[in-house]
Write an enzyme that holds these catalytic residues in place. Structure first.
Site, PDB file in Angstrom:
ATOM      1  N   SER A 146      -3.410  -6.777   2.856  1.00 35.10           N
ATOM      2  CA  SER A 146      -4.054  -7.853   3.770  1.00 35.10           C
ATOM      3  C   SER A 146      -4.304  -7.147   5.061  1.00 35.10           C
ATOM      4  CB  SER A 146      -3.205  -8.968   3.838  1.00 35.10           C
ATOM      5  OG  SER A 146      -3.773  -9.734   5.090  1.00 35.10           O
ATOM      6  N   TYR A 159       4.402 -12.312   6.888  1.00 34.20           N
ATOM      7  CA  TYR A 159       3.403 -11.991   5.945  1.00 34.20           C
ATOM      8  C   TYR A 159       2.953 -10.489   6.170  1.00 34.20           C
ATOM      9  CZ  TYR A 159      -0.713 -12.322   2.644  1.00 34.20           C
ATOM     10  OH  TYR A 159      -1.503 -12.016   1.776  1.00 34.20           O
TER      11      TYR A 159
END
Length: 248
Positions: A146, A159
């Site tokens: 990501s 995250y």
């Protein structure tokens, strides 16, 4: 008759019951691969199999599995070894968002669960199938990352940390396998019209984002035998590989 890029190849996809993983699994099957589809949601896996067969693909092998179950990941590698003796493609796609929160406010159980699913399970999966990928004449692996791993925005610390850890694993794995036919890369899919994105950005108009199918169409070619890049980050939005900076 058009030759398919993955005829006769075995492809393992995690998080295959919805979103990007679902569409990658469908696209791999369309390229001739036998898909081993892993997810917790049985209904989503069955729907995937129905769509693959309706499109003329080989019936998938469906594996209902919670990636927090490390012993089950080990058994999965053993089952693939027993049935096929090798693995040609790995797509480590499954992951969870955790929580968007100041780092100091994250509950320990949430932190641990997110690390377990996103990082520890990815390592365990790599460990389980690495010998099988090495037996392929053109093993290919893509591990989903990501942009958060690099931007490290406020409240995204958990995250972001999991995805940065996964990228580090991929880079080391690529260096370890540099002199083998195995090629491994990280993938940044970018903002995509998925349930996880909606969870993270509830006020965003999903129609402004590319669909999972559109994103998957750019990822699947990374898994073809012709790919030579390894240890790199593929940026889906820019549709190109990016090289990590060499260490000082």
């Amino acid at each position: 008759m058009t030759t398919k890029h993955l005829d006769g190849r075995i492809a393992l996809v995690t998080g295959a019951s919805r979103g990007i993983g679902y569409q990658i699994a469908k696209a791999l099957a369309a390229e001739g691969a036998h898909v081993v589809a892993v997810a917790r949601t049985v209904g989503g896996l069955e729907e995937l199999d129905d769509e693959i067969k309706a499109a003329g693909g080989k019936p998938a092998t469906l594996v209902p599995l919670d990636l927090a179950d490390m012993a089950a990941i080990d058994r999965l590698g053993g089952a693939i070894d027993q049935r096929w003796g090798k693995l040609d493609v790995l797509v480590a796609n499954a992951g969870i968002l955790g929580v968007l929160s100041p780092i100091g406010h994250i509950e320990a159980k949430v932190f641990e669960k997110t690390m377990t699913v996103n990082v520890t399970a990815t390592w365990r999966l790599i460990r389980s199938v690495d010998p099988l990928l090495r037996r392929s004449d053109a093993g290919r692996a893509a591990v989903m990352s990501s942009g958060a791993a690099h931007s490290a925005k406020a409240y995204w610390g958990l995250y972001a940390a999991t995805k940065a850890a996964c990228e580090a694993l991929v880079r080391s794995w690529a260096n370890e396998t540099m002199n083998t036919p195995l090629r491994v890369n990280s993938v940044n899919p970018g903002a995509t019209r998925t349930a996880m994105r909606a969870q993270a950005m509830p006020g965003e108009d999903p129609k402004t984002l590319p669909t999972s199918k559109e994103v998957a169409a750019k990822i699947v070619p990374l898994l073809f035998p012709a790919v030579t890049e390894t240890g790199m980050l593929f940026d889906v939005r820019e549709n190109r590989f990016k090289r990590y900076q060499d260490p000082a």
